[in-house]
Design a protein around this motif. Structure first.
Motif, PDB file in Angstrom:
ATOM      1  N   GLY A 230       6.980   2.162  -2.413  1.00 18.41           N
ATOM      2  CA  GLY A 230       7.518   2.459  -1.083  1.00 18.41           C
ATOM      3  C   GLY A 230       6.823   1.657   0.007  1.00 18.41           C
ATOM      4  O   GLY A 230       7.476   1.152   0.933  1.00 18.41           O
ATOM      5  N   ILE A 231       5.503   1.540  -0.077  1.00 13.14           N
ATOM      6  CA  ILE A 231       4.769   0.725   0.902  1.00 13.14           C
ATOM      7  C   ILE A 231       5.234  -0.725   0.826  1.00 13.14           C
ATOM      8  O   ILE A 231       5.443  -1.392   1.855  1.00 13.14           O
ATOM      9  N   ALA A 232       5.428  -1.224  -0.397  1.00 13.13           N
ATOM     10  CA  ALA A 232       5.881  -2.607  -0.569  1.00 13.13           C
ATOM     11  C   ALA A 232       7.264  -2.806   0.037  1.00 13.13           C
ATOM     12  O   ALA A 232       7.527  -3.815   0.701  1.00 13.13           O
ATOM     13  N   ARG A 233       8.165  -1.846  -0.171  1.00 15.87           N
ATOM     14  CA  ARG A 233       9.506  -1.973   0.409  1.00 15.87           C
ATOM     15  C   ARG A 233       9.455  -1.935   1.933  1.00 15.87           C
ATOM     16  O   ARG A 233      10.199  -2.653   2.610  1.00 15.87           O
ATOM     17  N   GLY A 234       8.578  -1.083   2.492  1.00 15.41           N
ATOM     18  CA  GLY A 234       8.444  -1.039   3.947  1.00 15.41           C
ATOM     19  C   GLY A 234       7.937  -2.353   4.515  1.00 15.41           C
ATOM     20  O   GLY A 234       8.445  -2.836   5.529  1.00 15.41           O
ATOM     21  N   LEU A 235       6.954  -2.958   3.859  1.00 17.87           N
ATOM     22  CA  LEU A 235       6.443  -4.254   4.310  1.00 17.87           C
ATOM     23  C   LEU A 235       7.493  -5.341   4.160  1.00 17.87           C
ATOM     24  O   LEU A 235       7.616  -6.239   5.005  1.00 17.87           O
ATOM     25  N   LEU A 236       8.250  -5.294   3.058  1.00 18.55           N
ATOM     26  CA  LEU A 236       9.312  -6.287   2.868  1.00 18.55           C
ATOM     27  C   LEU A 236      10.316  -6.217   4.019  1.00 18.55           C
ATOM     28  O   LEU A 236      10.763  -7.248   4.532  1.00 18.55           O
ATOM     29  N   TYR A 237      10.642  -5.001   4.444  1.00 18.43           N
ATOM     30  CA  TYR A 237      11.558  -4.849   5.582  1.00 18.43           C
ATOM     31  C   TYR A 237      10.961  -5.466   6.842  1.00 18.43           C
ATOM     32  O   TYR A 237      11.647  -6.189   7.580  1.00 18.43           O
TER      33      TYR A 237
ATOM     34  N   SER B  48      -1.438 -12.012   5.590  1.00 15.60           N
ATOM     35  CA  SER B  48      -2.520 -11.109   5.993  1.00 15.60           C
ATOM     36  C   SER B  48      -2.191  -9.684   5.577  1.00 15.60           C
ATOM     37  O   SER B  48      -3.043  -8.942   5.075  1.00 15.60           O
ATOM     38  N   ASP B  49      -0.938  -9.269   5.793  1.00 18.27           N
ATOM     39  CA  ASP B  49      -0.505  -7.942   5.347  1.00 18.27           C
ATOM     40  C   ASP B  49      -0.520  -7.840   3.831  1.00 18.27           C
ATOM     41  O   ASP B  49      -0.811  -6.777   3.278  1.00 18.27           O
ATOM     42  N   VAL B  50      -0.194  -8.935   3.137  1.00 19.99           N
ATOM     43  CA  VAL B  50      -0.227  -8.931   1.672  1.00 19.99           C
ATOM     44  C   VAL B  50      -1.645  -8.653   1.187  1.00 19.99           C
ATOM     45  O   VAL B  50      -1.852  -7.892   0.229  1.00 19.99           O
ATOM     46  N   PHE B  51      -2.646  -9.270   1.829  1.00 16.31           N
ATOM     47  CA  PHE B  51      -4.038  -9.009   1.464  1.00 16.31           C
ATOM     48  C   PHE B  51      -4.363  -7.526   1.632  1.00 16.31           C
ATOM     49  O   PHE B  51      -4.959  -6.904   0.741  1.00 16.31           O
ATOM     50  N   SER B  52      -3.976  -6.950   2.764  1.00 13.90           N
ATOM     51  CA  SER B  52      -4.239  -5.526   3.004  1.00 13.90           C
ATOM     52  C   SER B  52      -3.551  -4.662   1.954  1.00 13.90           C
ATOM     53  O   SER B  52      -4.112  -3.655   1.499  1.00 13.90           O
ATOM     54  N   LEU B  53      -2.335  -5.040   1.577  1.00 12.77           N
ATOM     55  CA  LEU B  53      -1.623  -4.290   0.537  1.00 12.77           C
ATOM     56  C   LEU B  53      -2.395  -4.329  -0.774  1.00 12.77           C
ATOM     57  O   LEU B  53      -2.485  -3.316  -1.482  1.00 12.77           O
TER      58      LEU B  53
ATOM     59  N   LEU C  95      -3.776 -10.450  -7.280  1.00 14.78           N
ATOM     60  CA  LEU C  95      -3.037 -11.594  -6.746  1.00 14.78           C
ATOM     61  C   LEU C  95      -2.930 -11.512  -5.219  1.00 14.78           C
ATOM     62  O   LEU C  95      -2.933 -12.529  -4.530  1.00 14.78           O
ATOM     63  N   CYS C  96      -2.846 -10.294  -4.702  1.00 12.01           N
ATOM     64  CA  CYS C  96      -2.695 -10.117  -3.257  1.00 12.01           C
ATOM     65  C   CYS C  96      -3.973 -10.443  -2.491  1.00 12.01           C
ATOM     66  O   CYS C  96      -3.902 -10.777  -1.294  1.00 12.01           O
ATOM     67  N   VAL C  97      -5.134 -10.333  -3.134  1.00 10.67           N
ATOM     68  CA  VAL C  97      -6.401 -10.526  -2.415  1.00 10.67           C
ATOM     69  C   VAL C  97      -7.016 -11.882  -2.714  1.00 10.67           C
ATOM     70  O   VAL C  97      -8.236 -12.057  -2.582  1.00 10.67           O
ATOM     71  N   GLN C  98      -6.198 -12.857  -3.086  1.00 16.15           N
ATOM     72  CA  GLN C  98      -6.715 -14.202  -3.289  1.00 16.15           C
ATOM     73  C   GLN C  98      -7.273 -14.768  -1.984  1.00 16.15           C
ATOM     74  O   GLN C  98      -6.777 -14.474  -0.892  1.00 16.15           O
ATOM     75  N   GLU C  99      -8.312 -15.599  -2.121  1.00 12.49           N
ATOM     76  CA  GLU C  99      -8.966 -16.155  -0.927  1.00 12.49           C
ATOM     77  C   GLU C  99      -7.999 -17.002  -0.102  1.00 12.49           C
ATOM     78  O   GLU C  99      -7.914 -16.862   1.117  1.00 12.49           O
TER      79      GLU C  99
ATOM     80  N   ILE D  63       6.519  -9.624  -4.599  1.00  7.18           N
ATOM     81  CA  ILE D  63       5.773  -8.434  -4.989  1.00  7.18           C
ATOM     82  C   ILE D  63       6.720  -7.297  -5.372  1.00  7.18           C
ATOM     83  O   ILE D  63       6.535  -6.625  -6.389  1.00  7.18           O
ATOM     84  N   VAL D  64       7.753  -7.084  -4.560  1.00 10.85           N
ATOM     85  CA  VAL D  64       8.727  -6.032  -4.879  1.00 10.85           C
ATOM     86  C   VAL D  64       9.412  -6.343  -6.207  1.00 10.85           C
ATOM     87  O   VAL D  64       9.645  -5.443  -7.025  1.00 10.85           O
ATOM     88  N   GLN D  65       9.742  -7.601  -6.428  1.00  9.70           N
ATOM     89  CA  GLN D  65      10.355  -7.971  -7.701  1.00  9.70           C
ATOM     90  C   GLN D  65       9.400  -7.739  -8.865  1.00  9.70           C
ATOM     91  O   GLN D  65       9.809  -7.234  -9.926  1.00  9.70           O
ATOM     92  N   MET D  66       8.120  -8.066  -8.689  1.00  4.54           N
ATOM     93  CA  MET D  66       7.147  -7.879  -9.756  1.00  4.54           C
ATOM     94  C   MET D  66       6.929  -6.400 -10.066  1.00  4.54           C
ATOM     95  O   MET D  66       6.686  -6.021 -11.217  1.00  4.54           O
ATOM     96  N   LEU D  67       7.030  -5.551  -9.058  1.00  2.00           N
ATOM     97  CA  LEU D  67       6.860  -4.120  -9.274  1.00  2.00           C
ATOM     98  C   LEU D  67       8.049  -3.503  -9.996  1.00  2.00           C
ATOM     99  O   LEU D  67       7.891  -2.493 -10.694  1.00  2.00           O
TER     100      LEU D  67
END
Length: 669
Positions: A437-444, A515-520, A585-589, A600-604
């Protein structure tokens, strides 16, 4: 001459037959919610109900009815496509009635989609209820001819978003919109979207948003596609598939004009005109006088206040009277206090009609209060998604600035995930639903809203949980708006929470959707581990969560990482391991190495997608840092990690990651 007239129609029919997907036949789903016996009271009620539908359907193509009482009550909803005539609608409903009873001879609930109508029946109440399951995806067998699919999909998303607004604000008998737009390579995209008009505007919009996201996933490279649910449907093609003239006829139908005024009305009208004229003249005089005073420097207001007033006027219809909000919160009493937000205190309230609300009272002493208020009102007034908290309104009085939100029953995620007792309430299915759900909200926010929005402060405290533990992203006071062709920005004012902050943002003020992807990624790891990012325990030592996740994933000791509440006797479920992989993968430098929210949504949701191997995160910024100097010292020390060491670990990773890991195969959701 007649042959010339028929030729375009003939070409249209041939193209439609060639391009029309295989779902031209009816699709029926018989729901497994119980059966009825032959000649039972429910069957008699159902047959009586269905046989009456075609006769009673409204000219707008919608009808709902019920027959019977209590457990034997049969309920039905039918909806015809918005561009067909009443006779064609009735014919479609008659065929649908026969097909649904033939396909589902004894089921108590079923739904059927035809090319021109939808029919649904149930032994439960269904009128006015948002229902998005079951659903069907269909696509045109031909690929889009555009060599620039991103531009094609952006054009499509823009069209669907505009149509969604038009459809969702339709009346109680009609919520439909159709239109077209120019796409790359001289193409034209045609789209039609529709809700059952018994839904509220919010529910219709939410249904269409979810369906549009499904459409992007199923049909992103196709020349057409559609998504069908019990409450709404949408379709797009690169050819005209709906009746434009019928829509023009319907749009031309306006409400009847008001009755002609009588003698008394004439006097009232004259009196009203005089009052208006006098008021306008008085306002002009006052305006000239005030302008003169302002020019002389008298009673000048800060520029920021005028800007805020101008922007807030866009959403004036959302404004509440301050006194009503004060009464609803019992004068902001401590007993109604829910917690602290980014720039103020949040209170629970109840309006006179019984509706519960959450009121954020912005701090009068906060240097960011005005900016946050402007951001939240202007952003949330335009955002509608089931995984975003809904702004109901706002209030202004003097220095008081209030934001009024929907009340979300279960507070924020951090109250559960970091509490030793409440954490046990969150089994893996619930945590997986929260992550998705968090991923879908960010995608939106990143892709499907009218503006690209970067949250910049995604964390467990800013994810609220409703009564069914569905997540809703909240607190947009630090969000940044981008036009859709912008990719990143830069700021000298670093805001947010260090424990969730991407390194390029913390060090250089550079922020982007990544940046949001890192936080996710941090949030996903916290949800799986049940620990805060900066106090993860490993024996007697303490290390940050990212380092611990990487080390355990590399060494194949994942069981050391996972919340013991989630561990059973069947090993590690496959999707837990996959979510840890996605989190890393989301917290890569390097921001470029992080996946987009679309991926990410597709991978989930699609376990057939092979995940790339992540590199070791070069450094991590725990939330314990309170000064820039201590932060930079740690960042500089971690930069000493050599690339050769990381390369060696990557080469040995595939073999090592299988050690001591028992994987349980689960069906993807």
């Amino acid at each position: 001459m007649s042959s010339q007239v028929r030729l375009p129609a003939l070409i249209f029919i041939v193209l439609a037959l060639i391009l029309l997907p295989r779902f031209i036949t009816a699709q029926t789903i018989c729901l497994n919610n119980g059966n009825y016996t032959a000649n039972s009271t429910y069957q008699i009620n159902l047959n009586t109900l269905l046989s009456s539908l075609s006769r009673n359907i409204d000219p707008n193509g919608f009808y709902n009815a019920s027959v019977g009482q209590n457990l034997n009550r049969a309920n039905a909803i039918l909806l015809c496509r918005g561009d067909i005539q009443l006779d064609a609608c009735r014919s479609c409903v008659q065929n649908a009635t026969f097909d649904i009873l033939s396909s589902c001879p004894n089921q108590r609930q079923a739904v059927l989609w035809n090319e021109f109508c939808m029919l649904r029946y149930s032994d439960e109440s269904i009128v006015g209820t948002l229902t998005t399951s079951p659903r069907y995806w269909y696509w045109n067998p031909h690929n889009a001819s555009s060599p620039l699919p991103d531009q094609f999909m952006f054009t499509l998303r823009t069209l669907l978003d505009d149509l969604r607004v038009r459809a969702s604000f339709g009346g109680s008998l009609r919520k439909v919109a159709a239109g077209n737009t120019s796409a790359p390579e001289f193409q034209t995209i045609f789209a039609l979207i529709q809700c059952t008009p018994d839904l509220t505007s919010d529910d219709c919009s939410s249904c269409l948003i979810d369906s549009a996201q499904d459409l992007m996933r199923c049909c992103s490279t196709r020349a057409g596609g559609r998504v069908l649910t019990p409450s709404c449907n949408l379709r797009f093609e690169t050819y005209l598939f709906y009746n434009e003239s019928r829509f023009r006829e319907l749009e031309a139908i306006l409400p009847p004009p008001p009755p002609p005024p009588g003698p008394d009305d004439d006097n009232n009208t004259t009196r009203s005109i005089i009052i208006v004229v006098v008021s306008v003249v008085a306002a002009l005089i006052v305006g000239v006088f005030v302008g003169f005073l302002l020019r002389k420097g008298i009673k000048q207001k800060p520029k920021e206040e005028f800007q805020n007033a101008d922007e807030i006027s866009i959403v004036e219809y959302l404004q509440y009277e301050f006194g009503k909000i004060r009464d609803a919160t019992n004068d902001f009493s401590e007993t109604n206090k829910l917690g602290h937000g980014g720039f103020g205190v949040v209170y629970k309230g109840k309006l006179l009609d019984g509706q519960e609300i959450a009121v954020k009272r912005l701090s009068k002493n906060s240097g960011q209060g005005n900016l946050e208020f402007k951001n939240e009102v202007m952003l949330l007034a335009r955002l509608q998604h089931r995984n975003l908290v809904r702004l109901m309104g706002f209030s202004l009085e003097g220095t008081e600035k209030l934001l009024v939100y929907e009340f979300v029953q279960n507070a924020s995620l951090d109250h559960f995930i970091f509490d030793p007792t409440k954490r046990s309430y969150l089994n893996w299915d619930t945590r997986y639903t929260i992550i998705c759900g968090i991923a879908r909200g960010l995608l939106y926010l990143h892709e499907d809203s009218r503006l690209r929005i970067i949250h910049r402060d995604l964390k467990a405290g800013n994810v609220l949980l409703d009564g069914e533990m569905n997540p809703k992203i909240a607190d947009f006071g630090m969000a940044k708006l981008f036009v859709l062709d912008e990719t990143q920005g830069n700021t000298s004012r670093i805001v947010g929470t260090y424990g969730y902050m991407a390194p390029e943002y913390a060090m250089h003020g550079q922020f982007s959707v990544k940046s949001d992807v890192f936080s996710l990624g941090i949030l996903v790891l916290e949800i799986i581990c049940g620990q805060k990012s900066n106090i993860f325990h490993n024996g007697e030592t303490i290390e940050d969560l990212v380092s611990s996740a990487w080390r355990n994933w590399r060494d194949g000791t994942i069981t050391n990482l996972i919340d013991p509440v989630l561990m059973g006797n069947i090993g590690i479920p496959r999707d837990i391991l996959r979510c840890i992989h996605i989190g890393l993968l989301c917290v890569q430098e390097n921001a470029v190495d992080r996946p987009t929210m679309t991926l990410i949504v597709q991978m989930l949701n699609n376990f057939s997608i092979i995940l790339p191997i992540p590199l070791e995160p070069a450094f991590y910024i725990p939330s314990s840092y309170e000064s820039e100097s201590s932060l930079l010292q740690e960042l500089n020390s971690r930069e000493l990690n050599s690339k050769e060491t990381r390369k060696k670990e990557e080469n040995n990773l595939e073999h090592a990651s299988q050690k001591d890991v028992s994987i349980t195969e689960l069906h993807p959701r």
